[in-house]
Design a protein around this motif. Sequence first.
Motif, PDB file in Angstrom:
ATOM      1  N   GLY A   1      85.703 -20.167  -2.110  1.00 15.95           N
ATOM      2  CA  GLY A   1      84.963 -20.874  -3.146  1.00 15.95           C
ATOM      3  C   GLY A   1      84.569 -19.947  -4.275  1.00 15.95           C
ATOM      4  O   GLY A   1      84.853 -18.740  -4.249  1.00 15.95           O
ATOM      5  N   ALA A   2      83.897 -20.514  -5.272  1.00 12.00           N
ATOM      6  CA  ALA A   2      83.533 -19.743  -6.460  1.00 12.00           C
ATOM      7  C   ALA A   2      82.561 -18.608  -6.153  1.00 12.00           C
ATOM      8  O   ALA A   2      82.512 -17.614  -6.882  1.00 12.00           O
ATOM      9  CB  ALA A   2      82.931 -20.680  -7.506  1.00 12.00           C
ATOM     10  N   CYS A   3      81.787 -18.757  -5.078  1.00 11.66           N
ATOM     11  CA  CYS A   3      80.828 -17.702  -4.727  1.00 11.66           C
ATOM     12  C   CYS A   3      81.482 -16.580  -3.924  1.00 11.66           C
ATOM     13  O   CYS A   3      80.858 -15.547  -3.663  1.00 11.66           O
ATOM     14  CB  CYS A   3      79.659 -18.290  -3.946  1.00 11.66           C
ATOM     15  SG  CYS A   3      80.153 -19.110  -2.420  1.00 11.66           S
ATOM     16  N   ASP A   4      82.740 -16.776  -3.534  1.00 13.40           N
ATOM     17  CA  ASP A   4      83.441 -15.811  -2.686  1.00 13.40           C
ATOM     18  C   ASP A   4      84.308 -14.884  -3.541  1.00 13.40           C
ATOM     19  O   ASP A   4      85.529 -14.872  -3.445  1.00 13.40           O
ATOM     20  CB  ASP A   4      84.290 -16.562  -1.659  1.00 13.40           C
ATOM     21  CG  ASP A   4      84.905 -15.638  -0.621  1.00 13.40           C
ATOM     22  OD1 ASP A   4      84.374 -14.530  -0.426  1.00 13.40           O
ATOM     23  OD2 ASP A   4      85.919 -16.028  -0.010  1.00 13.40           O
TER      24      ASP A   4
ATOM     25  N   VAL B   1      87.851  -9.324 -12.747  1.00 13.89           N
ATOM     26  CA  VAL B   1      88.314 -10.172 -11.643  1.00 13.89           C
ATOM     27  C   VAL B   1      88.596 -11.559 -12.213  1.00 13.89           C
ATOM     28  O   VAL B   1      87.767 -12.113 -12.942  1.00 13.89           O
ATOM     29  CB  VAL B   1      87.261 -10.286 -10.519  1.00 13.89           C
ATOM     30  CG1 VAL B   1      87.729 -11.282  -9.453  1.00 13.89           C
ATOM     31  CG2 VAL B   1      86.991  -8.923  -9.892  1.00 13.89           C
ATOM     32  N   VAL B   2      89.755 -12.102 -11.905  1.00  5.76           N
ATOM     33  CA  VAL B   2      90.096 -13.474 -12.298  1.00  5.76           C
ATOM     34  C   VAL B   2      90.223 -14.304 -11.029  1.00  5.76           C
ATOM     35  O   VAL B   2      91.042 -13.996 -10.162  1.00  5.76           O
ATOM     36  CB  VAL B   2      91.412 -13.538 -13.098  1.00  5.76           C
ATOM     37  CG1 VAL B   2      91.793 -14.997 -13.365  1.00  5.76           C
ATOM     38  CG2 VAL B   2      91.280 -12.773 -14.409  1.00  5.76           C
ATOM     39  N   GLN B   3      89.388 -15.327 -10.923  1.00  9.50           N
ATOM     40  CA  GLN B   3      89.477 -16.222  -9.767  1.00  9.50           C
ATOM     41  C   GLN B   3      90.086 -17.545 -10.213  1.00  9.50           C
ATOM     42  O   GLN B   3      89.545 -18.232 -11.081  1.00  9.50           O
ATOM     43  CB  GLN B   3      88.105 -16.474  -9.141  1.00  9.50           C
ATOM     44  CG  GLN B   3      88.212 -17.264  -7.834  1.00  9.50           C
ATOM     45  CD  GLN B   3      86.863 -17.654  -7.258  1.00  9.50           C
ATOM     46  OE1 GLN B   3      86.423 -18.777  -7.452  1.00  9.50           O
ATOM     47  NE2 GLN B   3      86.216 -16.737  -6.549  1.00  9.50           N
ATOM     48  N   LEU B   4      91.194 -17.907  -9.607  1.00  9.24           N
ATOM     49  CA  LEU B   4      91.871 -19.160  -9.923  1.00  9.24           C
ATOM     50  C   LEU B   4      91.367 -20.285  -9.024  1.00  9.24           C
ATOM     51  O   LEU B   4      91.086 -20.072  -7.850  1.00  9.24           O
ATOM     52  CB  LEU B   4      93.380 -19.019  -9.725  1.00  9.24           C
ATOM     53  CG  LEU B   4      94.119 -17.993 -10.582  1.00  9.24           C
ATOM     54  CD1 LEU B   4      95.593 -17.960 -10.188  1.00  9.24           C
ATOM     55  CD2 LEU B   4      93.978 -18.310 -12.063  1.00  9.24           C
ATOM     56  N   GLY B   5      91.254 -21.479  -9.588  1.00 15.78           N
ATOM     57  CA  GLY B   5      91.031 -22.658  -8.765  1.00 15.78           C
ATOM     58  C   GLY B   5      89.613 -23.153  -8.635  1.00 15.78           C
ATOM     59  O   GLY B   5      89.379 -24.140  -7.935  1.00 15.78           O
ATOM     60  N   HIS B   6      88.662 -22.497  -9.287  1.00 13.30           N
ATOM     61  CA  HIS B   6      87.275 -22.939  -9.161  1.00 13.30           C
ATOM     62  C   HIS B   6      86.548 -22.870 -10.498  1.00 13.30           C
ATOM     63  O   HIS B   6      86.886 -22.063 -11.359  1.00 13.30           O
ATOM     64  CB  HIS B   6      86.517 -22.073  -8.148  1.00 13.30           C
ATOM     65  CG  HIS B   6      87.086 -22.118  -6.772  1.00 13.30           C
ATOM     66  ND1 HIS B   6      87.748 -21.047  -6.206  1.00 13.30           N
ATOM     67  CD2 HIS B   6      87.131 -23.111  -5.853  1.00 13.30           C
ATOM     68  CE1 HIS B   6      88.157 -21.374  -4.990  1.00 13.30           C
ATOM     69  NE2 HIS B   6      87.802 -22.623  -4.755  1.00 13.30           N
ATOM     70  N   LEU B   7      85.541 -23.714 -10.622  1.00  9.91           N
ATOM     71  CA  LEU B   7      84.604 -23.609 -11.733  1.00  9.91           C
ATOM     72  C   LEU B   7      83.519 -22.613 -11.338  1.00  9.91           C
ATOM     73  O   LEU B   7      83.235 -22.439 -10.152  1.00  9.91           O
ATOM     74  CB  LEU B   7      83.972 -24.974 -12.025  1.00  9.91           C
ATOM     75  CG  LEU B   7      84.909 -26.035 -12.608  1.00  9.91           C
ATOM     76  CD1 LEU B   7      84.252 -27.412 -12.559  1.00  9.91           C
ATOM     77  CD2 LEU B   7      85.285 -25.686 -14.040  1.00  9.91           C
ATOM     78  N   PRO B   8      82.897 -21.955 -12.305  1.00  9.12           N
ATOM     79  CA  PRO B   8      81.858 -20.978 -11.953  1.00  9.12           C
ATOM     80  C   PRO B   8      80.625 -21.642 -11.356  1.00  9.12           C
ATOM     81  O   PRO B   8      80.363 -22.822 -11.588  1.00  9.12           O
ATOM     82  CB  PRO B   8      81.532 -20.326 -13.302  1.00  9.12           C
ATOM     83  CG  PRO B   8      81.901 -21.355 -14.317  1.00  9.12           C
ATOM     84  CD  PRO B   8      83.105 -22.064 -13.757  1.00  9.12           C
TER      85      PRO B   8
ATOM     86  N   VAL C   1      88.990 -19.491 -13.665  1.00  5.54           N
ATOM     87  CA  VAL C   1      89.983 -20.333 -14.336  1.00  5.54           C
ATOM     88  C   VAL C   1      90.319 -21.491 -13.403  1.00  5.54           C
ATOM     89  O   VAL C   1      90.983 -21.308 -12.375  1.00  5.54           O
ATOM     90  CB  VAL C   1      91.252 -19.530 -14.683  1.00  5.54           C
ATOM     91  CG1 VAL C   1      92.278 -20.440 -15.355  1.00  5.54           C
ATOM     92  CG2 VAL C   1      90.904 -18.353 -15.592  1.00  5.54           C
ATOM     93  N   ASN C   2      89.846 -22.660 -13.756  1.00  2.00           N
ATOM     94  CA  ASN C   2      90.064 -23.825 -12.905  1.00  2.00           C
ATOM     95  C   ASN C   2      91.536 -24.229 -12.907  1.00  2.00           C
ATOM     96  O   ASN C   2      92.253 -24.014 -13.890  1.00  2.00           O
ATOM     97  CB  ASN C   2      89.204 -24.995 -13.391  1.00  2.00           C
ATOM     98  CG  ASN C   2      89.108 -26.103 -12.364  1.00  2.00           C
ATOM     99  OD1 ASN C   2      89.390 -25.906 -11.184  1.00  2.00           O
ATOM    100  ND2 ASN C   2      88.702 -27.280 -12.800  1.00  2.00           N
TER     101      ASN C   2
END
Length: 227
Positions: A61-64, A78-85, A98-99
């Motif tokens: 999830g976004a917190c991970d 860091v770029v996290q794909l697939g979640h909203l902040p 980046v959702n």
Amino acid sequence: MKIGNYSCDISLILDEVKKHVYKTVLLQAPEGIKKHVFQVVDEIETKTKAKVMVSSDPCYGACDVPLHAAKTLGVDLVVQLGHLPVPNLKLPLPVLFVNLLADAREEESVKQAIKKLEGTKIGLVTTAQHIHKLSKVKEVLKNNGFTPVVGKGDNRVARSGQVLGCNMSTVQSISDKVDCFLFLGTGRFHPLGVALTTDKPVVSANPFTLEVLKNEIKEEKEKLLKK
């Protein structure tokens, strides 16, 4: 850019890297997206001067966010794909969320679910990947005689109508105003979370498979409550 069954606005990443002249990027993605992630890596490395590394750890999830790995590797972003902040989450280094927007059949899945809905006031909830289709789904419900109700979560939730695995405040905000909940998305984890948060019936509509679940969610809830 197409990534599997999802659309990704790659320009968000490219613009961020170029703006801050980042040299190293750690890319994180959910398990179902990892096999497609290297096309994102190629795009970033081709169109910027950054070197991209990919996190192999699970992403729940976004917190991970992989903060330890990012610190150990000394990356700039860091770029996290697939979640909203998560709006109230303070992070010690630059992280870009980046959702990924699902290319699915949301409206059709809701039409399939209509026969299982109860009452007329329907609480509509979904995950980040389908949030862009809420307005169209609301129209489907309205056209079939229902009143869609979209709740607003607390300061950990980015968008109205959104639920997180760890946060069902959107459900709680409207539970006393609806007859039934309709979850739009995949899997049983989130709709089960909705069911455990409210005493109202919960129907789950899968926009990819068009599978509709109701009794299955109720039965799983009852099993958990008996433990």
